[in-house]
Motif scaffolding. Structure first.
Motif, PDB file in Angstrom:
ATOM      1  N   ARG A   1       2.989  -9.040   4.396  1.00 53.37           N
ATOM      2  CA  ARG A   1       2.193  -8.965   3.160  1.00 53.37           C
ATOM      3  C   ARG A   1       0.720  -9.234   3.431  1.00 53.37           C
ATOM      4  NH1 ARG A   1      -0.159  -7.508  -1.213  1.00 53.37           N
ATOM      5  NH2 ARG A   1      -0.455  -9.069  -2.853  1.00 53.37           N
ATOM      6  N   THR A   2       0.423 -10.225   4.285  1.00 51.47           N
ATOM      7  CA  THR A   2      -0.967 -10.595   4.589  1.00 51.47           C
ATOM      8  C   THR A   2      -1.685  -9.484   5.357  1.00 51.47           C
ATOM      9  OG1 THR A   2      -0.364 -12.940   4.648  1.00 51.47           O
ATOM     10  CG2 THR A   2      -2.426 -12.311   5.717  1.00 51.47           C
ATOM     11  N   ILE A   3      -1.027  -8.898   6.340  1.00 54.07           N
ATOM     12  CA  ILE A   3      -1.654  -7.815   7.121  1.00 54.07           C
ATOM     13  C   ILE A   3      -1.881  -6.596   6.241  1.00 54.07           C
ATOM     14  CG2 ILE A   3      -1.286  -6.191   9.027  1.00 54.07           C
ATOM     15  CD1 ILE A   3       0.192  -8.416  10.508  1.00 54.07           C
ATOM     16  N   GLU A   4      -0.892  -6.253   5.394  1.00 55.74           N
ATOM     17  CA  GLU A   4      -1.068  -5.091   4.525  1.00 55.74           C
ATOM     18  C   GLU A   4      -2.214  -5.320   3.532  1.00 55.74           C
ATOM     19  OE1 GLU A   4       3.405  -3.063   4.411  1.00 55.74           O
ATOM     20  OE2 GLU A   4       2.732  -4.302   2.713  1.00 55.74           O
ATOM     21  N   TYR A   5      -2.317  -6.534   3.014  1.00 58.02           N
ATOM     22  CA  TYR A   5      -3.378  -6.841   2.048  1.00 58.02           C
ATOM     23  C   TYR A   5      -4.758  -6.778   2.689  1.00 58.02           C
ATOM     24  CZ  TYR A   5      -6.180  -9.536  -1.292  1.00 58.02           C
ATOM     25  OH  TYR A   5      -7.163  -9.946  -2.174  1.00 58.02           O
TER      26      TYR A   5
ATOM     27  N   LYS B   1     -11.868  -0.139   8.164  1.00 56.76           N
ATOM     28  CA  LYS B   1     -11.629   0.871   7.127  1.00 56.76           C
ATOM     29  C   LYS B   1     -11.486   2.263   7.736  1.00 56.76           C
ATOM     30  CE  LYS B   1     -13.520   2.692   2.813  1.00 56.76           C
ATOM     31  NZ  LYS B   1     -14.630   2.606   1.805  1.00 56.76           N
ATOM     32  N   THR B   2     -12.371   2.580   8.692  1.00 61.31           N
ATOM     33  CA  THR B   2     -12.288   3.888   9.361  1.00 61.31           C
ATOM     34  C   THR B   2     -10.992   4.010  10.157  1.00 61.31           C
ATOM     35  OG1 THR B   2     -14.715   3.987   9.540  1.00 61.31           O
ATOM     36  CG2 THR B   2     -13.429   5.422  11.007  1.00 61.31           C
ATOM     37  N   LEU B   3     -10.655   2.957  10.883  1.00 67.71           N
ATOM     38  CA  LEU B   3      -9.437   2.949  11.694  1.00 67.71           C
ATOM     39  C   LEU B   3      -8.199   3.157  10.827  1.00 67.71           C
ATOM     40  CD1 LEU B   3      -7.862   2.394  14.329  1.00 67.71           C
ATOM     41  CD2 LEU B   3      -8.036  -0.055  13.809  1.00 67.71           C
ATOM     42  N   VAL B   4      -8.103   2.434   9.731  1.00 66.70           N
ATOM     43  CA  VAL B   4      -6.939   2.545   8.851  1.00 66.70           C
ATOM     44  C   VAL B   4      -6.862   3.934   8.235  1.00 66.70           C
ATOM     45  CG1 VAL B   4      -5.923   1.704   6.701  1.00 66.70           C
ATOM     46  CG2 VAL B   4      -6.809   0.080   8.377  1.00 66.70           C
ATOM     47  N   GLY B   5      -7.996   4.499   7.874  1.00 69.60           N
ATOM     48  CA  GLY B   5      -8.013   5.856   7.318  1.00 69.60           C
ATOM     49  C   GLY B   5      -7.480   6.876   8.319  1.00 69.60           C
ATOM     50  N   GLU B   6      -7.868   6.739   9.574  1.00 68.56           N
ATOM     51  CA  GLU B   6      -7.379   7.661  10.610  1.00 68.56           C
ATOM     52  C   GLU B   6      -5.880   7.502  10.840  1.00 68.56           C
ATOM     53  OE1 GLU B   6     -11.525   8.071  13.228  1.00 68.56           O
ATOM     54  OE2 GLU B   6     -10.016   6.541  13.762  1.00 68.56           O
ATOM     55  N   LEU B   7      -5.400   6.272  10.783  1.00 69.81           N
ATOM     56  CA  LEU B   7      -3.973   6.036  10.967  1.00 69.81           C
ATOM     57  C   LEU B   7      -3.167   6.590   9.790  1.00 69.81           C
ATOM     58  CD1 LEU B   7      -3.962   2.364  12.338  1.00 69.81           C
ATOM     59  CD2 LEU B   7      -3.725   4.488  13.643  1.00 69.81           C
ATOM     60  N   LYS B   8      -3.640   6.375   8.576  1.00 67.61           N
ATOM     61  CA  LYS B   8      -2.931   6.864   7.392  1.00 67.61           C
ATOM     62  C   LYS B   8      -2.792   8.384   7.406  1.00 67.61           C
ATOM     63  CE  LYS B   8      -3.631   3.404   3.756  1.00 67.61           C
ATOM     64  NZ  LYS B   8      -4.243   3.156   2.417  1.00 67.61           N
ATOM     65  N   ASN B   9      -3.843   9.054   7.860  1.00 60.66           N
ATOM     66  CA  ASN B   9      -3.830  10.522   7.904  1.00 60.66           C
ATOM     67  C   ASN B   9      -3.282  11.071   9.214  1.00 60.66           C
ATOM     68  OD1 ASN B   9      -5.066  10.848   5.294  1.00 60.66           O
ATOM     69  ND2 ASN B   9      -7.029  10.286   6.226  1.00 60.66           N
ATOM     70  N   ASP B  10      -2.824  10.169  10.068  1.00 57.57           N
ATOM     71  CA  ASP B  10      -2.267  10.551  11.367  1.00 57.57           C
ATOM     72  C   ASP B  10      -3.266  11.384  12.172  1.00 57.57           C
ATOM     73  OD1 ASP B  10      -0.401  10.522  13.370  1.00 57.57           O
ATOM     74  OD2 ASP B  10       0.718  12.238  12.617  1.00 57.57           O
ATOM     75  N   GLU B  11      -4.490  10.880  12.206  1.00 56.69           N
ATOM     76  CA  GLU B  11      -5.542  11.550  12.963  1.00 56.69           C
ATOM     77  C   GLU B  11      -5.812  10.785  14.267  1.00 56.69           C
ATOM     78  OE1 GLU B  11      -8.767  11.339  10.238  1.00 56.69           O
ATOM     79  OE2 GLU B  11      -8.022  12.956   8.934  1.00 56.69           O
TER      80      GLU B  11
ATOM     81  N   THR C   1      -5.657  -5.122   5.444  1.00 60.06           N
ATOM     82  CA  THR C   1      -5.997  -3.848   6.096  1.00 60.06           C
ATOM     83  C   THR C   1      -5.837  -2.649   5.179  1.00 60.06           C
ATOM     84  OG1 THR C   1      -3.730  -3.511   6.918  1.00 60.06           O
ATOM     85  CG2 THR C   1      -5.243  -4.734   8.338  1.00 60.06           C
ATOM     86  N   GLY C   2      -4.906  -2.711   4.248  1.00 57.10           N
ATOM     87  CA  GLY C   2      -4.614  -1.545   3.412  1.00 57.10           C
ATOM     88  C   GLY C   2      -3.645  -0.581   4.093  1.00 57.10           C
ATOM     89  N   LEU C   3      -3.055  -0.984   5.216  1.00 57.49           N
ATOM     90  CA  LEU C   3      -2.129  -0.132   5.955  1.00 57.49           C
ATOM     91  C   LEU C   3      -0.694  -0.593   5.713  1.00 57.49           C
ATOM     92  CD1 LEU C   3      -1.855   2.151   8.138  1.00 57.49           C
ATOM     93  CD2 LEU C   3      -1.795   0.302   9.833  1.00 57.49           C
ATOM     94  N   ARG C   4       0.162   0.338   5.306  1.00 53.64           N
ATOM     95  CA  ARG C   4       1.567  -0.011   5.052  1.00 53.64           C
ATOM     96  C   ARG C   4       2.328  -0.092   6.383  1.00 53.64           C
ATOM     97  NH1 ARG C   4       4.994   0.733   0.414  1.00 53.64           N
ATOM     98  NH2 ARG C   4       7.203   0.675   0.975  1.00 53.64           N
ATOM     99  N   LEU C   5       3.127  -1.154   6.521  1.00 55.55           N
ATOM    100  CA  LEU C   5       3.930  -1.356   7.721  1.00 55.55           C
ATOM    101  C   LEU C   5       5.382  -0.965   7.426  1.00 55.55           C
ATOM    102  CD1 LEU C   5       2.472  -4.833   8.784  1.00 55.55           C
ATOM    103  CD2 LEU C   5       1.838  -2.570   9.644  1.00 55.55           C
TER     104      LEU C   5
ATOM    105  N   PRO D   1       0.831  -1.204   0.000  1.00 58.52           N
ATOM    106  CA  PRO D   1       0.000   0.000   0.000  1.00 58.52           C
ATOM    107  C   PRO D   1       0.867   1.256   0.000  1.00 58.52           C
ATOM    108  CG  PRO D   1      -0.655  -1.540   1.747  1.00 58.52           C
ATOM    109  CD  PRO D   1       0.665  -2.008   1.228  1.00 58.52           C
ATOM    110  N   GLU D   2       0.276   2.370  -0.325  1.00 58.13           N
ATOM    111  CA  GLU D   2       0.996   3.648  -0.299  1.00 58.13           C
ATOM    112  C   GLU D   2       1.328   4.038   1.137  1.00 58.13           C
ATOM    113  OE1 GLU D   2      -1.225   6.637  -2.279  1.00 58.13           O
ATOM    114  OE2 GLU D   2      -1.079   5.698  -4.268  1.00 58.13           O
ATOM    115  N   GLU D   3       2.412   4.766   1.281  1.00 60.37           N
ATOM    116  CA  GLU D   3       2.800   5.233   2.607  1.00 60.37           C
ATOM    117  C   GLU D   3       1.836   6.309   3.099  1.00 60.37           C
ATOM    118  OE1 GLU D   3       6.805   6.588   2.677  1.00 60.37           O
ATOM    119  OE2 GLU D   3       7.663   4.633   2.174  1.00 60.37           O
ATOM    120  N   GLY D   4       1.614   6.300   4.395  1.00 55.08           N
ATOM    121  CA  GLY D   4       0.791   7.334   5.006  1.00 55.08           C
ATOM    122  C   GLY D   4       1.650   8.189   5.918  1.00 55.08           C
TER     123      GLY D   4
END
Length: 423
Positions: free
Chosen positions: A242-246, A406-416, A248-252, A144-147
């Motif tokens: 790879r499995t967690i990123e796939y 999805k909401t959780l990952v979005g908040e983490l990516k945007n550092d909210e 969740t959509g969250l880059r580790l 996934p893209e970096e957040g």
């Protein structure tokens, strides 16, 4: 025979007492011969011929400004006080000068700074050399893209590498071949607060297409669902990432793993960890046998505490809560002055921890330190901790709540700031 200088006679002598003088009083003081100094020369020239040249008083004794002339009979520098023991005072070497405290303080401070700097640099390279950078995240494909912020995957494995049969028996680890994951957590470090998310090992996930960490071969995904810890057992840390990123959509960004023995050694090195257990429980599988109340756990007991799940109705969900609770207590104990300021405790603790850690190739000590302090802050109440949101179970696997994830990952990516509540 005339013993007077040439040109003198008895008539020049004047009245002399005792030599037929008509006067009864003795003659006056004899006049000294006058000596004239020769300008610019070292010798004095007598006024009358035939008289040997005489040294002047100044020349004989060093002049009017010599120490002798000023009372400095021992040759000490002019102006220094004399004492009974010789020049400068009572001691054989003269009086000691008053200590220059400002200079002493300055050099003491410089010495301390140099020592601290050298110790710090030496400790850094010593600690850096102990890290096992064995995980290559460049082998993970389709990422996934970096957040914003930094995401760490923290794994506690049941690796028994290097353990003797006696140690396996003592720690109740069993003797299963290979290694699996007993705990998995995502730690997000950001500007708007840090977040720790526990991933139950029984979470239901899909194994995606991935590249073998050893073979380099690409294995196509078939939609196969397994428990999360099975991904690790199948192809190690790279497939787990790879499995967690796939799913969740969250880059580790970083990977950190610690095994059974390492975890127990850290607890023992720090002198045990104080923790309060709310309710007594016992588990023959992990070896846990705890009473309720505050107590100090050694390495063996601590490992049993964080591994127990069969004793709880909520099973793995309760275990992840206990793991977070214990990590909070451990981080607090490690960061206390009695540990940090005591090299006899600090270095064994660091050694035990670093020896047992496996990290990714891009991990630095700075990254590791940032992870530790963020975890300490989260578990100390300065951040957010939760379990991954679960909506139910299928065939014994825990199913994640897709909407909340999805909401959780979005908040983490945007550092909210995280607003999602976990189980």
């Amino acid at each position: 025979m005339n013993d007077w200088p040439e040109g003198w006679s008895d008539s020049n002598r004047g009245n002399r007492y005792g030599h037929g003088s008509a006067h009864t009083q003795p003659e006056g003081a004899r006049v000294m011969r006058q000596v004239r100094r020769q300008p610019g020369g070292p010798q004095a020239v007598p006024q009358y011929g035939g008289v040997p040249q005489q040294h002047s008083y100044d020349q004989e004794y060093g002049g009017p400004d010599t120490d002798y002339n000023t009372g400095q009979v021992y040759g000490a520098p002019s102006g220094r006080p004399q004492g009974p023991g010789g020049p400068g005072g009572p001691g054989p070497g003269g009086p000691r000068r008053a200590p220059n405290w400002r200079r002493r303080i300055k050099w003491t401070a410089i010495t301390l700074v140099v020592v601290v700097a050298a110790t710090t640099v030496g400790t850094y390279f010593w600690a850096d050399s102990k890290l096992h950078r064995d995980v290559d995240l460049s082998k993970v494909i389709d990422r996934p893209e970096e957040g914003k912020g930094t995401n760490y995957l923290i794994v506690g494995s049941d690796s028994r590498a290097g353990m003797s049969d006696e140690e396996k028996k003592k720690l109740h680890t069993g003797s299963a071949e290979g290694k699996r994951t007993d705990s998995m957590m995502i730690l997000h470090v950001g500007d708007d607060g840090d977040t720790l998310i526990s991933l139950p090992r029984d979470s239901d996930v899909e194994i995606p297409t991935y590249k073998g960490s050893t073979s380099g071969k690409v294995y196509q995904g078939t939609g196969r669902h397994v428990k999360l810890n099975a991904a690790y057992a199948e192809d190690g840390p790279e497939l787990l990432v790879r499995t967690i990123e796939y799913n969740t959509g969250l880059r580790l960004d970083h990977y950190v793993e610690i095994g059974f023995a390492g975890f127990a050694n850290i607890v023992d090195a720090v002198g045990g960890v104080d923790i309060t257990i709310d309710k007594a429980f016992k588990d023959k599988y992990s070896g846990a046998d705890f009473q309720a109340g505050k107590q100090t756990l050694n390495g063996e007991q601590a490992l049993a505490f964080v591994r127990t799940r069969h004793a709880f109705a909520a099973s793995d969900l309760q275990r992840t809560k206990n793991q977070q609770k214990f990590l909070a207590a451990l981080a607090h104990q490690v960061a206390t002055p009695s540990t940090v300021l005591n090299p006899f405790t600090l270095y064994p603790t660091m050694s035990a921890g670093l020896d047992s850690l496996t990290v990714d190739k891009g991990m630095s000590l700075w990254d590791l330190g940032s992870m530790f302090w963020a975890m300490k802050g989260v578990n100390g109440g300065d951040g957010t901790s939760l379990n991954m949101p679960v909506s139910g179970s299928v065939g014994g696997n825990l199913v994640w709540d897709k909407s909340k994830v999805k909401t959780l990952v979005g908040e983490l990516k945007n550092d909210e700031k995280v607003t999602v509540a976990g189980n």
